[in-house]
Enzyme design. Structure first.
Site, mmCIF file in Angstrom:
data_model
loop_
_atom_site.group_PDB
_atom_site.id
_atom_site.type_symbol
_atom_site.label_atom_id
_atom_site.label_comp_id
_atom_site.label_asym_id
_atom_site.label_seq_id
_atom_site.Cartn_x
_atom_site.Cartn_y
_atom_site.Cartn_z
ATOM 1 C CE1 TYR A 272 -1.003 7.954 9.255
ATOM 2 C CE2 TYR A 272 0.173 5.946 8.703
ATOM 3 C CZ TYR A 272 -0.006 7.310 8.573
ATOM 4 O OH TYR A 272 0.831 8.044 7.765
ATOM 5 C CG HIS B 225 -2.920 1.230 7.715
ATOM 6 N ND1 HIS B 225 -1.842 0.903 8.502
ATOM 7 C CD2 HIS B 225 -2.498 2.256 6.933
ATOM 8 C CE1 HIS B 225 -0.825 1.710 8.222
ATOM 9 N NE2 HIS B 225 -1.207 2.538 7.272
ATOM 10 N N GLY B 226 -3.154 -1.557 10.541
ATOM 11 C CA GLY B 226 -2.847 -1.474 11.969
ATOM 12 C C GLY B 226 -1.416 -1.033 12.215
ATOM 13 C CG ASN C 150 3.448 2.230 8.745
ATOM 14 O OD1 ASN C 150 4.354 1.579 9.255
ATOM 15 N ND2 ASN C 150 3.064 2.045 7.503
ATOM 16 N N PRO D 181 0.831 -1.218 0.000
ATOM 17 C CG PRO D 181 0.002 -1.049 2.171
ATOM 18 C CD PRO D 181 0.674 -2.000 1.226
ATOM 19 N NE ARG E 44 11.356 2.860 -1.208
ATOM 20 C CZ ARG E 44 12.327 2.962 -0.302
ATOM 21 N NH1 ARG E 44 12.831 4.154 -0.003
ATOM 22 N NH2 ARG E 44 12.799 1.899 0.293
ATOM 23 C CD GLN F 24 -3.206 0.143 4.237
ATOM 24 O OE1 GLN F 24 -3.154 1.311 3.870
ATOM 25 N NE2 GLN F 24 -2.217 -0.459 4.876
ATOM 26 N N GLY G 138 11.949 -2.394 2.253
ATOM 27 C CA GLY G 138 13.298 -2.302 1.708
ATOM 28 C C GLY G 138 13.816 -3.546 1.014
ATOM 29 C CG ASN H 169 3.001 8.882 11.487
ATOM 30 O OD1 ASN H 169 3.318 9.996 11.071
ATOM 31 N ND2 ASN H 169 2.314 8.026 10.759
ATOM 32 N NE ARG I 189 2.007 -2.939 5.140
ATOM 33 C CZ ARG I 189 2.893 -2.050 4.650
ATOM 34 N NH1 ARG I 189 2.737 -0.771 4.887
ATOM 35 N NH2 ARG I 189 3.913 -2.448 3.911
ATOM 36 C CB THR J 263 -0.164 7.634 0.981
ATOM 37 O OG1 THR J 263 -0.883 6.935 1.984
ATOM 38 C CG2 THR J 263 -0.701 9.047 0.859
HETATM 39 C C1 PHB Z 1 2.754 8.323 4.096
HETATM 40 O O1 PHB Z 1 1.918 9.021 3.512
HETATM 41 O O2 PHB Z 1 3.935 8.657 4.166
HETATM 42 C C2 PHB Z 1 2.331 7.073 4.719
HETATM 43 C C3 PHB Z 1 1.005 6.723 4.693
HETATM 44 C C4 PHB Z 1 0.612 5.553 5.278
HETATM 45 C C5 PHB Z 1 1.542 4.746 5.868
HETATM 46 C C6 PHB Z 1 2.869 5.074 5.888
HETATM 47 C C7 PHB Z 1 3.260 6.261 5.307
HETATM 48 O O3 PHB Z 1 1.174 3.616 6.450
#
Ligand code: PHB
Length: 361
Positions: free
Chosen positions: A176, A171-172, A174, A22, A309, A96, A287, A231, A223, A24
């Site tokens: 959020y 989405h669990g 990063n 996923p 990426r 997601q 990575g 964050n 996740r 953004t």
């Molecule tokens: C981001 O926008 O950088 C971003 C969004 C959602 C994520 C991680 C990074 O889970």
């Protein structure tokens, strides 16, 4: 097991173990997926599985400009164009389900204050409709409101199904909302959603149960980012917290657990921890390249590998991995927001014209 080899994932059979992770991209029209988004995902349909960019489950779940929603009829109609394009190209796509909690700003919430488990302001700044702004102190959700948000996750799963997705990823990770409940630094609640580790995991448990019940556990992934600090996150005992989270999730016969790799110290990684504690299919992300992904799958450390990426810049990543073809470099300047440049113009091998044709159709 090899990276380019089929695998059963819940109710689906995937042709390979490459997952488009996923990402953004901030290219929705306000909160509506547009035609170029359908092209973008359809171009990447060779992935074993696509996990969509985070889609907010409710207006208060939005954290950044131009992220897509999954809560209105207009959004569902727009998503249907995306899922149809992916399916027509032979792919599979999960939505997601995203609630950002405190990682937001009144500028993207129509003036409202972001909500979170506790009124603890993240350090740093957030990108808003009026540029970078300092985070504000969020408002703590009441106990009744927590149940409402669980209901929004449930409804989002119903919506994802109606919009033609093949499943959903909760989405669990990063930092959020769900992660904010899980990790001790952002949860100082004294009701049944805070205090003990069991209580900090209750919101995750209720969301997983609601979403599984609304659709079916075998089309639900989760996740997590054990030991993640993105964050402004921290936990008193990451290993214990996320071991308990992974064990909890083992009981639901989910499609998969998706883990963001991290180093937890003392030789422990997020992947090692979850492989030991989770009894089910594991996706590892963070990575990886072709060699390290292949190695992780062949060693049995993970069942699938999430590529972000590399999939962004290589729409035909599985074919490139299978043939050893060179890879397109990614352009960080066009990751977030903007138009078609850096979105749907990364060329596939020898098929540049075909993809441009798909974009114009
Ligand atoms: C981001 O926008 O950088 C971003 C969004 C959602 C994520 C991680 C990074 O889970």
């Amino acid at each position: 097991m090899k990276l380019i080899e089929p695998i059963r994932l819940g109710a689906l059979t995937l042709p390979n173990r490459l997952v488009m992770a996923p990402m953004t991209r901030n290219r929705a029209h306000d909160t509506l997926p547009g035609p170029s988004m359908a092209v973008y995902y359809a171009q990447r349909a060779a992935a074993g599985l696509i996990v969509s960019e985070g889609a907010q489950i409710a207006p208060m779940g939005q954290g950044y400009p131009n992220t897509p929603g999954l809560h209105s009829d207009a959004q569902l109609a727009a998503w249907r164009q995306v899922t149809q394009a992916v399916h027509a190209a032979g792919g599979r796509i999960f939505a997601q389900l995203w609630h950002v909690g405190r990682i937001s700003h009144p500028d993207v919430l129509g003036g409202a204050t972001p909500v979170a488990p506790s009124a603890i302001r993240p350090a740093g700044q957030v990108y808003t409709t009026s540029g970078l702004q300092p985070f504000v102190t969020p408002r703590a959700l009441t106990t009744d409101e927590v149940a409402e948000v669980v209901g929004q996750f449930r409804q989002a799963a119903v919506n994802a199904r109606a919009a033609g997705f093949d499943g959903v990823e909760i989405h669990g990770a990063n930092g959020y909302l769900i992660d904010q409940f899980i990790q001790s630094s952002t949860n100082t609640r004294t009701d049944r959603y805070g205090g003990s580790l069991e209580n900090r995991l209750r919101f995750l448990r209720e969301v997983v149960e609601a979403v599984s019940d609304a659709w079916s556990p075998d089309v639900v992934g989760v996740r997590l980012s054990p030991g993640g600090t993105f964050n402004d996150m921290a936990d008193d005992d990451s290993a214990a917290t996320f071991t308990a989270a992974a064990r909890l999730l083992s009981g639901y016969d989910l499609a998969y657990l998706h883990v963001v790799q991290a180093d937890l110290g003392d030789g422990l990684t997020a992947l090692r921890l979850t492989r030991d504690a989770y009894d089910g299919t594991l996706i590892a992300a963070g990575g990886y390249d072709r060699a390290t992904g292949e190695e992780a799958v062949q060693a049995g450390e993970a069942d699938l590998i999430g590529y972000a990426r590399l999939f962004l810049s290589n729409p035909d990543l599985p074919e490139r991995f299978a043939t050893g073809a060179p890879l397109n470099a990614w352009d960080t300047d066009t990751f977030y927001g903007g138009g078609e440049a850096g979105y749907i113009d990364y060329p596939a091998l020898d098929r540049t014209d075909a993809w441009l044709g798909a974009a114009a159709a």
